[in-house]
Design a protein around this motif. Structure first.
Motif, PDB file in Angstrom:
ATOM      1  N   UNK A 401       0.809  -1.216   0.000  1.00  0.00           N
ATOM      2  CA  UNK A 401       0.000   0.000   0.000  1.00  0.00           C
ATOM      3  C   UNK A 401       0.846   1.272   0.000  1.00  0.00           C
ATOM      4  N   UNK A 402       2.126   1.144  -0.333  1.00  0.00           N
ATOM      5  CA  UNK A 402       2.988   2.332  -0.390  1.00  0.00           C
ATOM      6  C   UNK A 402       2.778   3.150  -1.658  1.00  0.00           C
ATOM      7  N   UNK A 403       2.205   2.544  -2.698  1.00  0.00           N
ATOM      8  CA  UNK A 403       2.037   3.274  -3.935  1.00  0.00           C
ATOM      9  C   UNK A 403       1.352   2.456  -4.993  1.00  0.00           C
ATOM     10  N   UNK A 404       1.612   2.803  -6.259  1.00  0.00           N
ATOM     11  CA  UNK A 404       0.972   2.151  -7.403  1.00  0.00           C
ATOM     12  C   UNK A 404       2.033   1.604  -8.350  1.00  0.00           C
ATOM     13  N   UNK A 405       1.650   0.588  -9.109  1.00  0.00           N
ATOM     14  CA  UNK A 405       2.566  -0.045 -10.051  1.00  0.00           C
ATOM     15  C   UNK A 405       1.961  -0.024 -11.443  1.00  0.00           C
ATOM     16  N   UNK A 406       2.811   0.096 -12.448  1.00  0.00           N
ATOM     17  CA  UNK A 406       2.354   0.106 -13.834  1.00  0.00           C
ATOM     18  C   UNK A 406       3.411  -0.465 -14.748  1.00  0.00           C
ATOM     19  N   UNK A 407       2.970  -0.835 -15.945  1.00  0.00           N
ATOM     20  CA  UNK A 407       3.893  -1.350 -16.951  1.00  0.00           C
ATOM     21  C   UNK A 407       4.402  -0.183 -17.779  1.00  0.00           C
TER      22      UNK A 407
END
Length: 490
Positions: A401-407
Motif C-alpha cells: 500500500x505504499x504506492x501504485x505499479x504500472x507497466x
C-alpha cells in the motif's frame, strides 16, 4: 508394556510411510514418508532409551537418545513444512530453511555421539537421576520454535476451511504440542502422540489434499476486483482498502489513504455507514472526476462490528447514448494486470504535483527484467507473458500500500511511491529482488530476476525523476543485475 507400545508406534509409523510412498504423486505425500520414518525413529529411540535407563548404561541411553532427539527434529520439521504448504501453494523451503532443518539434527547427532556427550546432553547425578544438558535444552527450544511457527501458519488456514478440515488442523496442532510436552515429561506414550499427529497429517495431505488445493490469497483477489472497496470498523475508521480504491483516490484527488482515517477524511463527506445503504459519491473535480454508485454491507458477528463500502464507476451519460468508451475505472495492462503506461504516467504526474506543492517525499522505482529475452527465445512468448505476470505480482506484493505499479513498456515496470523516503523505496526494491530469488515450482515456469533503479524525487517534474530512475537501473544492470541502485548515490 514400554516395549509393546514402542512396537505399536514403529509398525504404525512405517505403515504410514509406506502408504505415503504409494501416494507420492499427490503433492506433499513424499513429505509424509519422511514424517513416518521420523515417527518410527521417535518410537524406537524413546522406547529404547526409557527401557535402558534403569540399568544406568549411560552409553546406551545416549545412543538411543540420539535417535530419539534427531527423530523429534525430523517430525517437527515435517510439521513446519506441511503447515507452510497449507497456506502457500506448492511452497518449497528456501535454501536457508533447508540448511536449518537439516543442520540441527546433524549437529545434535554429532554432539550426542562425540566423546563428551555427558557434558552436553546429560548425566546421572549422585542420586541416580538423569539431568539434561545444554544440547538437550537447545534442541527443545528449536523444536518448540518449529511447532509455534507451524501452528501460526495452520491457524491462518483455519478460518478458510470447512468443519472437517478445520477440526483436522486443530487436532494436528494439539497432538504435536501434546507430544512435545509428553517428551519433556518423558511419558511412555509420547511417541504414540507423534504417530497420531503424522497420521492426521497423512489424511489431510492424501485425502483432503490440503497441501495441493490451497485457497488463493484473498487480499490478492480483492486487489484484482474492478470495484472500490473500503473497510471501516465500528467506530468509522478505515481499517483496509483494496488497490483500485487506493489508485482512484490518488489519481483523482492526489492524496494517499491512511489506515485510521475517519469517514470524512476518506470519502470527503460525513456519512452514516448503515447496513445496505445505497450511495452515490464523486471523487475529484473537472474532467477527471470519477462518479460512483454503491452500497454498504455490515459485517462481523454480531452484525455491526464493521462496514464494507463497495463502490463502482457510474456509466457516463455519453456511454448511455452509445458515444462513450466505457466506465471511468483505471485501465489495466491486459497481460500483467498492473496499470497501463498512460495510467501510471497520470499517477506520477499527480504525485509530483503533490510533492512540489506540499514538500512530501516521493520515490520512483524503475524495474527491468534481467535476461528476459532468453525466456522468450527458449520457451516462447506465452511463457514470457507468464513470467511478466509473475513479476508484476511480486512487484505489487513488494509495493503493497505504499504506492501504485504500472507497466512502463516491454519488460519494464514503474512503481510510484508517494510519501516514501529513499530508505523505504530501497526496502521495496530489496524485498522485490529477494522475493524473485526464492525457489519456485518448476512447473510454474521461470521468473526473471530484475535490476531496479531507485530515484528519490528532487524536483524537475515527472520526466526528470524517470530519467534518474532509468539511469540508476542501468547502473544496477551493469553491476550484474539482480540488485538495485539509487540515483542520488551514483
Amino acid at each position: 508394556m514400554v516395549v509393546l507400545l514402542g512396537l505399536v508406534g514403529v509398525v504404525a509409523s512405517l505403515g504410514l510411510a509406506v502408504s505415503a510412498w504409494r501416494h507420492r504423486d499427490t503433492f506433499g505425500a513424499d513429505l509424509l514418508v519422511v514424517g513416518g520414518l521420523g515417527a518410527a525413529g521417535w518410537s524406537v529411540g524413546a522406547t529404547s532409551a526409557l527401557a535402558t535407563e534403569p540399568t544406568r548404561s549411560l552409553r546406551m541411553v545416549e545412543t538411543f537418545g540420539t535417535l530419539w532427539m534427531v527423530s523429534v527434529s525430523v517430525v517437527c520439521a515435517v510439521f513446519l513444512v506441511f503447515a507452510r504448504r497449507s497456506v502457500v501453494a506448492h511452497w518449497h523451503p528456501p535454501r536457508w530453511v533447508r540448511a536449518t532443518l537439516i543442520g540441527e539434527p546433524v549437529l545434535v547427532a554429532l554432539v550426542c555421539l562425540s566423546r563428551w556427550p555427558v557434558f552436553m546432553v546429560g548425566r546421572f547425578d549422585a542420586e541416580g537421576v538423569y539431568r539434561v544438558g545444554p544440547i538437550f535444552v537447545f534442541h527443545s527450544v528449536y523444536c518448540v520454535a518449529l511447532l509455534v511457527a507451524g501452528a501460526a501458519y495452520l491457524l491462518r488456514r483455519v478460518d478458510e476451511v470447512d468443519g472437517a478440515r478445520r477440526a483436522a488442523l486443530i487436532v494436528i496442532v494439539v497432538l504435536l504440542v501434546a507430544g512435545l510436552g509428553a517428551q519433556v515429561a518423558q511419558f511412555q506414550v509420547m511417541h504414540l502422540v507423534a504417530v497420531a499427529a503424522v497420521a492426521v497429517m497423512y489424511r489431510a495431505v492424501v485425502y483432503e489434499r490440503m497441501n495441493d488445493l490451497v485457497p488463493i490469497a484473498r487480499r490478492d483477489a480483492l486487489d484484482q476486483l474492478p470495484n472500490y472497496l473500503f473497510f471501516f470498523d465500528a467506530g468509522g475508521r478505515l481499517v483496509d482498502v483494496n488497490a483500485p480504491a487506493r489508485f482512484m483516490i490518488a489519481a483523482t484527488e492526489g492524496r494517499r489513504l491512511e489506515l485510521g482515517q475517519e469517514v470524512r477524511q476518506v470519502l470527503g463527506a460525513d456519512l452514516e455507514l448503515a447496513d445496505r445503504r445505497e450511495l452515490r459519491l464523486s471523487f475529484g473535480i473537472g474532467p477527471g472526476v470519477v462518479r460512483t454508485v454503491g452500497h454498504t454491507v455490515a459485517v462481523g458477528e454480531p452484525v455491526g462490528q464493521g462496514t464494507v463500502l463497495v463502490l463502482w464507476p457510474e456509466t457516463s451519460p455519453a456511454v448511455r447514448r452509445g458515444t462513450g468508451s466505457g466506465t471511468l475505472a483505471p485501465a489495466l495492462d491486459a497481460v500483467t494486470g498492473v496499470l497501463t503506461r498512460e495510467e501510471i504516467d497520470a499517477v506520477l504526474a499527480r504525485a509530483v504535483e503533490n510533492a512540489d506543492r506540499t514538500g512530501e517525499p516521493l520515490a520512483v522505482l524503475l524495474v527491468d527484467a534481467d535476461d528476459f529475452k532468453q525466456i522468450n527465445d527458449t520457451r516462447g512468448h506465452l511463457a514470457g507473458d507468464d513470467a511478466l505476470r509473475a513479476l508484476a505480482r511480486c512487484l505489487r506484493w513488494a509495493v503493497d500500500d505504499l504506492g501504485e505499479t504500472g507497466r512502463f513498456g516491454g519488460d519494464e515496470f514503474v512503481a510510484v511511491l508517494p510519501g516514501a523516503s529513499p530508505e523505504q523505496a530501497v526496502e521495496v526494491a530489496a524485498a522485490l529482488i529477494d522475493q524473485l530469488g526464492q525457489p519456485r515450482d518448476p512447473a510454474a515456469g521461470p521468473v526473471p530476476q530484475v535490476s531496479v533503479g531507485v530515484a528519490p524525487y528532487r524536483g524537475g517534474g515527472p520526466r526528470v525523476v524517470l530519467v534518474e530512475a532509468d539511469a540508476a537501473m542501468y547502473v544496477a544492470k551493469r553491476r550484474g543485475g539482480g540488485r538495485w541502485a539509487r540515483s542520488d548515490q551514483m
